[in-house]
Write a protein that holds these residues in place. Structure first.
Motif, mmCIF file in Angstrom:
data_model
loop_
_atom_site.group_PDB
_atom_site.id
_atom_site.type_symbol
_atom_site.label_atom_id
_atom_site.label_comp_id
_atom_site.label_asym_id
_atom_site.label_seq_id
_atom_site.Cartn_x
_atom_site.Cartn_y
_atom_site.Cartn_z
ATOM 1 N N SER A 1 -59.924 5.829 30.129
ATOM 2 C CA SER A 1 -59.347 5.222 31.318
ATOM 3 C C SER A 1 -59.774 6.003 32.545
ATOM 4 C CB SER A 1 -57.824 5.204 31.224
ATOM 5 O OG SER A 1 -57.314 6.532 31.270
ATOM 6 N N ALA A 2 -59.593 5.415 33.716
ATOM 7 C CA ALA A 2 -59.922 6.120 34.956
ATOM 8 C C ALA A 2 -59.054 7.367 35.103
ATOM 9 C CB ALA A 2 -59.745 5.193 36.153
ATOM 10 N N ALA A 3 -57.789 7.263 34.705
ATOM 11 C CA ALA A 3 -56.883 8.410 34.813
ATOM 12 C C ALA A 3 -57.342 9.555 33.909
ATOM 13 C CB ALA A 3 -55.462 7.991 34.455
ATOM 14 N N ALA A 4 -57.755 9.210 32.683
ATOM 15 C CA ALA A 4 -58.222 10.236 31.755
ATOM 16 C C ALA A 4 -59.512 10.871 32.251
ATOM 17 C CB ALA A 4 -58.428 9.641 30.364
ATOM 18 N N ALA A 5 -60.404 10.046 32.783
ATOM 19 C CA ALA A 5 -61.664 10.567 33.321
ATOM 20 C C ALA A 5 -61.397 11.506 34.488
ATOM 21 C CB ALA A 5 -62.564 9.417 33.751
ATOM 22 N N ALA A 6 -60.424 11.158 35.314
ATOM 23 C CA ALA A 6 -60.075 12.005 36.453
ATOM 24 C C ALA A 6 -59.553 13.355 35.983
ATOM 25 C CB ALA A 6 -59.029 11.299 37.315
ATOM 26 N N ASP A 7 -58.699 13.358 34.970
ATOM 27 C CA ASP A 7 -58.156 14.613 34.453
ATOM 28 C C ASP A 7 -59.248 15.503 33.861
ATOM 29 O OD1 ASP A 7 -55.603 13.880 35.170
ATOM 30 O OD2 ASP A 7 -55.072 13.100 33.181
ATOM 31 N N LEU A 8 -60.211 14.882 33.172
ATOM 32 C CA LEU A 8 -61.247 15.647 32.480
ATOM 33 C C LEU A 8 -62.327 16.175 33.415
ATOM 34 C CD1 LEU A 8 -61.651 13.360 29.334
ATOM 35 C CD2 LEU A 8 -60.731 15.684 29.364
ATOM 36 N N THR A 9 -62.526 15.503 34.528
ATOM 37 C CA THR A 9 -63.610 15.901 35.441
ATOM 38 C C THR A 9 -63.115 16.565 36.717
ATOM 39 O OG1 THR A 9 -63.620 13.691 36.455
ATOM 40 C CG2 THR A 9 -65.127 14.072 34.594
ATOM 41 N N GLY A 10 -61.825 16.463 37.001
ATOM 42 C CA GLY A 10 -61.279 17.103 38.189
ATOM 43 C C GLY A 10 -61.448 16.312 39.471
ATOM 44 N N VAL A 11 -61.809 15.020 39.357
ATOM 45 C CA VAL A 11 -61.923 14.178 40.546
ATOM 46 C C VAL A 11 -60.687 13.288 40.621
ATOM 47 C CG1 VAL A 11 -64.434 14.205 40.428
ATOM 48 C CG2 VAL A 11 -63.177 12.327 39.338
ATOM 49 N N SER A 12 -60.562 12.556 41.722
ATOM 50 C CA SER A 12 -59.417 11.661 41.853
ATOM 51 C C SER A 12 -59.576 10.449 40.936
ATOM 52 C CB SER A 12 -59.280 11.181 43.297
ATOM 53 O OG SER A 12 -60.339 10.287 43.627
ATOM 54 N N ARG A 13 -58.466 9.775 40.686
ATOM 55 C CA ARG A 13 -58.508 8.587 39.832
ATOM 56 C C ARG A 13 -59.381 7.498 40.462
ATOM 57 N NH1 ARG A 13 -53.209 5.582 37.232
ATOM 58 N NH2 ARG A 13 -54.326 3.827 36.249
ATOM 59 N N ARG B 1 -48.964 -4.316 32.538
ATOM 60 C CA ARG B 1 -50.290 -4.911 32.521
ATOM 61 C C ARG B 1 -51.240 -4.101 31.631
ATOM 62 N NH1 ARG B 1 -51.955 -5.374 38.673
ATOM 63 N NH2 ARG B 1 -53.827 -6.249 37.669
ATOM 64 N N PRO B 2 -52.226 -4.755 31.033
ATOM 65 C CA PRO B 2 -53.179 -4.012 30.202
ATOM 66 C C PRO B 2 -53.994 -3.023 31.039
ATOM 67 C CG PRO B 2 -53.954 -6.252 30.595
ATOM 68 C CD PRO B 2 -52.541 -6.200 31.095
ATOM 69 N N GLU B 3 -54.310 -1.902 30.428
ATOM 70 C CA GLU B 3 -55.117 -0.877 31.079
ATOM 71 C C GLU B 3 -56.583 -1.108 30.745
ATOM 72 O OE1 GLU B 3 -54.721 3.903 31.213
ATOM 73 O OE2 GLU B 3 -55.173 3.067 29.245
ATOM 74 N N VAL B 4 -57.443 -0.972 31.711
ATOM 75 C CA VAL B 4 -58.884 -1.094 31.472
ATOM 76 C C VAL B 4 -59.407 0.225 30.942
ATOM 77 C CG1 VAL B 4 -61.155 -1.514 32.469
ATOM 78 C CG2 VAL B 4 -59.185 -2.863 33.239
ATOM 79 N N ARG B 5 -60.078 0.183 29.794
ATOM 80 C CA ARG B 5 -60.713 1.360 29.255
ATOM 81 C C ARG B 5 -62.235 1.138 29.197
ATOM 82 N NH1 ARG B 5 -57.029 3.911 24.339
ATOM 83 N NH2 ARG B 5 -55.170 4.304 25.613
ATOM 84 N N PHE B 6 -62.953 2.225 29.313
ATOM 85 C CA PHE B 6 -64.409 2.156 29.311
ATOM 86 C C PHE B 6 -64.934 2.841 28.052
ATOM 87 C CE2 PHE B 6 -63.002 1.690 33.615
ATOM 88 C CZ PHE B 6 -63.902 0.830 34.209
ATOM 89 N N TYR B 7 -65.996 2.252 27.502
ATOM 90 C CA TYR B 7 -66.620 2.765 26.293
ATOM 91 C C TYR B 7 -68.113 2.969 26.548
ATOM 92 C CZ TYR B 7 -62.318 1.148 24.064
ATOM 93 O OH TYR B 7 -61.011 0.951 23.706
ATOM 94 N N PRO B 8 -68.747 3.902 25.821
ATOM 95 C CA PRO B 8 -70.190 4.089 25.995
ATOM 96 C C PRO B 8 -70.933 2.766 25.817
ATOM 97 C CG PRO B 8 -69.293 5.852 24.658
ATOM 98 C CD PRO B 8 -68.192 4.853 24.833
ATOM 99 N N GLY B 9 -71.904 2.497 26.706
ATOM 100 C CA GLY B 9 -72.619 1.233 26.671
ATOM 101 C C GLY B 9 -73.556 1.109 25.490
#
Length: 223
Positions: free
Chosen positions: A176-188, A215-223
């Protein structure tokens, strides 16, 4: 299949590079090591066609690995994958037989293009015959050159793109965008922008994730 040895001391980056290589048709990962000494030992014992080599290793410099390979009589090809931008280093890389030079950070598409170009070069260079003329030589060497990718949209950086790309590569259950933000140190918001960029360029896939409420959360997966 073209057998690749991944040499990268950063464990997350090593896994990302391994997964990138495995996604390119005609290539397979023969192994993953994290030091120059392990790379040399691996090449002594296991058939390898090309080494995907980081230059800044914990025990030595990648250029020394290249020189040691040549001194041992190895004709394995080397693709440098490094953040080294010094002209002296680039000249030295050419002198020790590095066939491709890819600057970090990079996307899957950048490495894919390098590997495809290398595969075409190998296909044309196989055998012990002769070329018919200069045009054939120029054509072979041209396969190692890839066109420049379009620049990133304004406000985006290669460093952040690489960081998001690497955490996405390890997110087997989606990111998720939130998880990516936590792992990389950038904003959501920033993380979401980079994830959307990857999806728009075919490097990630979007899927809705349905929780228990809301509402459903959008998650991203490797292309």
């Amino acid at each position: 299949m073209i057998k690749v040895l991944v040499v990268e001391d950063d464990l997350v980056a090593a896994e990302a590079h391994r997964s990138y290589v495995e996604r390119v048709a005609g290539f397979t990962v023969a192994g993953v090591v994290h030091s120059g000494a392990d790379a040399l030992r691996f090449c002594e014992r296991t058939p390898v066609d090309v080494v995907l080599l980081d230059f800044f290793l914990p025990d030595t410099h990648g250029l020394k690995v290249c020189r040691a390979l040549r001194a041992a009589g190895s004709d394995v090809d080397v693709i440098a994958v490094t953040s080294a931008r010094d002209l002296a280093v680039i000249r030295s890389a050419v002198s020790v037989g590095v066939v491709q030079y890819l600057l970090k950070p990079f996307t899957f598409a950048s490495l894919r293009d390098k590997l495809i170009g290398y595969a075409r070069f190998r296909e044309q260079a196989v055998g012990t015959g002769e070329v018919s003329g200069q045009a054939d030589v120029d054509g072979m060497l041209a396969t190692l050159r890839t066109p420049d990718h379009r620049s990133l949209p304004k406000g985006m950086s290669q460093e952040t793109l690489q960081a998001v790309t690497e955490v996405l590569a390890g997110a087997l259950d989606g990111l998720s965008a939130a998880a990516a933000a936590d792992l990389t140190g950038v904003s959501r918001v920033t993380a979401r922008r980079y994830l959307e960029y990857l999806a728009e360029n075919g490097l990630a896939r979007r899927r809705p994730h349905y929780g228990q409420v809301g509402r459903p959360e959008v998650r991203f997966y490797p292309g």
